[in-house]
Design a protein around this motif. Structure first.
Motif, PDB file in Angstrom:
ATOM      1  N   LEU A  16       0.820  -1.222   0.000  1.00  0.00           N
ATOM      2  CA  LEU A  16       0.000   0.000   0.000  1.00  0.00           C
ATOM      3  C   LEU A  16       0.853   1.271   0.000  1.00  0.00           C
ATOM      4  O   LEU A  16       0.359   2.347  -0.342  1.00  0.00           O
ATOM      5  N   THR A  17       2.137   1.141   0.358  1.00  0.00           N
ATOM      6  CA  THR A  17       2.988   2.332   0.482  1.00  0.00           C
ATOM      7  C   THR A  17       4.267   2.281  -0.347  1.00  0.00           C
ATOM      8  O   THR A  17       4.954   3.300  -0.462  1.00  0.00           O
ATOM      9  N   GLU A  18       4.611   1.130  -0.886  1.00  0.00           N
ATOM     10  CA  GLU A  18       5.850   0.990  -1.670  1.00  0.00           C
ATOM     11  C   GLU A  18       5.553   0.343  -3.013  1.00  0.00           C
ATOM     12  O   GLU A  18       4.603  -0.418  -3.146  1.00  0.00           O
ATOM     13  N   ASP A  19       6.390   0.646  -3.982  1.00  0.00           N
ATOM     14  CA  ASP A  19       6.262   0.005  -5.291  1.00  0.00           C
ATOM     15  C   ASP A  19       6.396  -1.501  -5.130  1.00  0.00           C
ATOM     16  O   ASP A  19       7.197  -1.987  -4.329  1.00  0.00           O
ATOM     17  N   GLY A  20       5.628  -2.236  -5.902  1.00  0.00           N
ATOM     18  CA  GLY A  20       5.636  -3.698  -5.840  1.00  0.00           C
ATOM     19  C   GLY A  20       6.890  -4.336  -6.405  1.00  0.00           C
ATOM     20  O   GLY A  20       7.108  -5.541  -6.245  1.00  0.00           O
ATOM     21  N   GLU A  21       7.707  -3.578  -7.083  1.00  0.00           N
ATOM     22  CA  GLU A  21       8.993  -4.102  -7.561  1.00  0.00           C
ATOM     23  C   GLU A  21      10.056  -3.514  -6.647  1.00  0.00           C
ATOM     24  O   GLU A  21      10.514  -2.384  -6.833  1.00  0.00           O
ATOM     25  N   SER A  54      -5.467  -9.302   3.539  1.00  0.00           N
ATOM     26  CA  SER A  54      -6.252  -9.036   4.755  1.00  0.00           C
ATOM     27  C   SER A  54      -6.248  -7.553   5.144  1.00  0.00           C
ATOM     28  O   SER A  54      -7.080  -7.118   5.936  1.00  0.00           O
ATOM     29  N   LEU A  55      -5.311  -6.787   4.596  1.00  0.00           N
ATOM     30  CA  LEU A  55      -5.248  -5.354   4.880  1.00  0.00           C
ATOM     31  C   LEU A  55      -6.235  -4.544   4.043  1.00  0.00           C
ATOM     32  O   LEU A  55      -6.488  -3.375   4.320  1.00  0.00           O
ATOM     33  N   VAL A  56      -6.760  -5.169   3.001  1.00  0.00           N
ATOM     34  CA  VAL A  56      -7.675  -4.462   2.107  1.00  0.00           C
ATOM     35  C   VAL A  56      -9.094  -4.615   2.632  1.00  0.00           C
ATOM     36  O   VAL A  56      -9.507  -5.697   3.049  1.00  0.00           O
ATOM     37  N   ASN A  57      -9.819  -3.506   2.591  1.00  0.00           N
ATOM     38  CA  ASN A  57     -11.209  -3.506   3.040  1.00  0.00           C
ATOM     39  C   ASN A  57     -11.972  -2.495   2.192  1.00  0.00           C
ATOM     40  O   ASN A  57     -11.369  -1.761   1.397  1.00  0.00           O
ATOM     41  N   PRO A  58     -13.278  -2.437   2.335  1.00  0.00           N
ATOM     42  CA  PRO A  58     -14.045  -1.487   1.518  1.00  0.00           C
ATOM     43  C   PRO A  58     -13.602  -0.031   1.673  1.00  0.00           C
ATOM     44  O   PRO A  58     -13.757   0.762   0.746  1.00  0.00           O
ATOM     45  N   ASP A  59     -12.996   0.321   2.812  1.00  0.00           N
ATOM     46  CA  ASP A  59     -12.560   1.714   3.022  1.00  0.00           C
ATOM     47  C   ASP A  59     -11.307   2.083   2.229  1.00  0.00           C
ATOM     48  O   ASP A  59     -11.122   3.243   1.872  1.00  0.00           O
ATOM     49  N   ASN A  60     -10.422   1.113   1.978  1.00  0.00           N
ATOM     50  CA  ASN A  60      -9.206   1.433   1.208  1.00  0.00           C
ATOM     51  C   ASN A  60      -9.197   0.736  -0.151  1.00  0.00           C
ATOM     52  O   ASN A  60      -8.178   0.714  -0.840  1.00  0.00           O
ATOM     53  N   PHE A  61     -10.316   0.198  -0.545  1.00  0.00           N
ATOM     54  CA  PHE A  61     -10.439  -0.577  -1.779  1.00  0.00           C
ATOM     55  C   PHE A  61     -10.081   0.241  -3.020  1.00  0.00           C
ATOM     56  O   PHE A  61      -9.630  -0.307  -4.012  1.00  0.00           O
ATOM     57  N   ASP A  62     -10.266   1.540  -2.971  1.00  0.00           N
ATOM     58  CA  ASP A  62      -9.985   2.392  -4.133  1.00  0.00           C
ATOM     59  C   ASP A  62      -8.554   2.906  -4.174  1.00  0.00           C
ATOM     60  O   ASP A  62      -8.218   3.736  -5.024  1.00  0.00           O
ATOM     61  N   THR A  63      -7.696   2.410  -3.305  1.00  0.00           N
ATOM     62  CA  THR A  63      -6.298   2.829  -3.278  1.00  0.00           C
ATOM     63  C   THR A  63      -5.611   2.463  -4.590  1.00  0.00           C
ATOM     64  O   THR A  63      -5.826   1.382  -5.145  1.00  0.00           O
ATOM     65  N   VAL A  64      -4.786   3.365  -5.074  1.00  0.00           N
ATOM     66  CA  VAL A  64      -3.965   3.097  -6.259  1.00  0.00           C
ATOM     67  C   VAL A  64      -2.560   2.781  -5.771  1.00  0.00           C
ATOM     68  O   VAL A  64      -1.997   3.510  -4.942  1.00  0.00           O
ATOM     69  N   ILE A  65      -2.007   1.671  -6.249  1.00  0.00           N
ATOM     70  CA  ILE A  65      -0.656   1.263  -5.863  1.00  0.00           C
ATOM     71  C   ILE A  65       0.237   1.254  -7.095  1.00  0.00           C
ATOM     72  O   ILE A  65      -0.244   1.353  -8.222  1.00  0.00           O
ATOM     73  N   LYS A  66       1.515   1.098  -6.861  1.00  0.00           N
ATOM     74  CA  LYS A  66       2.495   1.073  -7.948  1.00  0.00           C
ATOM     75  C   LYS A  66       3.083  -0.329  -8.097  1.00  0.00           C
ATOM     76  O   LYS A  66       3.386  -0.997  -7.108  1.00  0.00           O
ATOM     77  N   ILE A  67       3.244  -0.742  -9.328  1.00  0.00           N
ATOM     78  CA  ILE A  67       4.035  -1.921  -9.679  1.00  0.00           C
ATOM     79  C   ILE A  67       4.928  -1.492 -10.835  1.00  0.00           C
ATOM     80  O   ILE A  67       4.433  -1.081 -11.891  1.00  0.00           O
ATOM     81  N   ARG A  68       6.230  -1.534 -10.601  1.00  0.00           N
ATOM     82  CA  ARG A  68       7.215  -1.044 -11.569  1.00  0.00           C
ATOM     83  C   ARG A  68       6.919   0.392 -11.992  1.00  0.00           C
ATOM     84  O   ARG A  68       6.954   0.729 -13.167  1.00  0.00           O
ATOM     85  N   ASN A  69       6.563   1.182 -11.002  1.00  0.00           N
ATOM     86  CA  ASN A  69       6.270   2.604 -11.151  1.00  0.00           C
ATOM     87  C   ASN A  69       5.048   2.891 -12.030  1.00  0.00           C
ATOM     88  O   ASN A  69       4.871   4.008 -12.496  1.00  0.00           O
ATOM     89  N   GLU A  70       4.200   1.903 -12.237  1.00  0.00           N
ATOM     90  CA  GLU A  70       2.949   2.104 -12.966  1.00  0.00           C
ATOM     91  C   GLU A  70       1.794   2.017 -11.982  1.00  0.00           C
ATOM     92  O   GLU A  70       1.761   1.128 -11.123  1.00  0.00           O
ATOM     93  N   ASP A  71       0.836   2.942 -12.130  1.00  0.00           N
ATOM     94  CA  ASP A  71      -0.333   2.941 -11.265  1.00  0.00           C
ATOM     95  C   ASP A  71      -1.230   1.741 -11.562  1.00  0.00           C
ATOM     96  O   ASP A  71      -1.458   1.394 -12.732  1.00  0.00           O
ATOM     97  N   HIS A  72      -1.713   1.125 -10.487  1.00  0.00           N
ATOM     98  CA  HIS A  72      -2.670   0.020 -10.581  1.00  0.00           C
ATOM     99  C   HIS A  72      -3.732   0.199  -9.505  1.00  0.00           C
ATOM    100  O   HIS A  72      -3.385   0.470  -8.347  1.00  0.00           O
ATOM    101  N   THR A  73      -4.985   0.030  -9.877  1.00  0.00           N
ATOM    102  CA  THR A  73      -5.996  -0.091  -8.841  1.00  0.00           C
ATOM    103  C   THR A  73      -5.726  -1.412  -8.132  1.00  0.00           C
ATOM    104  O   THR A  73      -5.032  -2.291  -8.668  1.00  0.00           O
ATOM    105  N   LEU A  74      -6.261  -1.573  -6.940  1.00  0.00           N
ATOM    106  CA  LEU A  74      -6.078  -2.851  -6.241  1.00  0.00           C
ATOM    107  C   LEU A  74      -6.671  -4.000  -7.055  1.00  0.00           C
ATOM    108  O   LEU A  74      -6.080  -5.072  -7.137  1.00  0.00           O
ATOM    109  N   VAL A  75      -7.819  -3.767  -7.670  1.00  0.00           N
ATOM    110  CA  VAL A  75      -8.433  -4.808  -8.501  1.00  0.00           C
ATOM    111  C   VAL A  75      -7.488  -5.193  -9.634  1.00  0.00           C
ATOM    112  O   VAL A  75      -7.250  -6.380  -9.881  1.00  0.00           O
TER     113      VAL A  75
END
Length: 175
Positions: A64-69, A105-126
């Motif tokens: 939720l706070t760091e790039d996935g790579e 388990s950290l994801v819930n309806p309140d943070n479901f719309d968070t955008v995260i990074k994978i290889r510096n590209e934005d991704h919705t959690l979905v």
């Protein structure tokens, strides 16, 4: 919010399904089997598991706070020096899945719309979960196929065995 929880329940179920397929394959293999390769250019089950574990740890640690790579991940080395024992391979497999399930388990309806990074590209959690589910499913499929090739006629099917669909359906629907 109901859609978010339905999605989270569904994606957890699917990840668990693929983990279970891998677990059931490993139960049929021994130490030498995990090192088998179809040819010199292919990866062994051990190497695939090393890659999956590395990917899971990178993608889902502090996702939720760091790039996935992560900078500490060295993907190319995941295909070198395979685990030489089934126990070591399974320990890495479990560590990767544990990281994924803890992240989920950290994801819930309140943070479901968070955008995260994978290889510096934005991704919705979905998008991130779907991306990884497809990736893991492909590799688990490889693991299962290799297990089946290794065990041959000794392979115990992970689903309805060939030629037994009618008996399965009769048993399932005529209880």
């Amino acid at each position: 919010m109901e859609i978010a929880q339905n999605y989270l329940d569904s994606i957890r179920f699917e990840f668990e399904r693929y983990k279970t397929m891998g677990d059931a394959t490993f139960a049929q293999l021994d130490d030498s089997d995990i090192l088998w390769r179809y040819n010199d250019l292919d990866n062994s089950i051990s190497q695939i598991v090393k890659h999956l574990s590395g990917n899971m740890l990178s993608r889902w640690t502090n996702f939720l706070t760091e790039d996935g790579e992560k900078p500490w991940r060295h993907r190319d080395t995941e295909f070198e020096d395979p685990f030489t024992t089934k126990a070591a391979m399974i320990a890495a497999w479990e560590k990767g899945w544990q990281c994924l399930f803890e992240a989920l388990s950290l994801v819930n309806p309140d943070n479901f719309d968070t955008v995260i990074k994978i290889r510096n590209e934005d991704h919705t959690l979905v998008a991130a979960f779907n991306r990884q589910l497809a990736h893991y499913a492909g590799h688990v499929g490889q693991i299962v196929l290799m297990g089946k090739m290794i065990k041959g006629e000794k392979w115990v099917s992970l689903s309805i065995p060939k030629g037994q669909s009618e008996a399965f359906n009769t048993k399932k629907f005529n209880k």
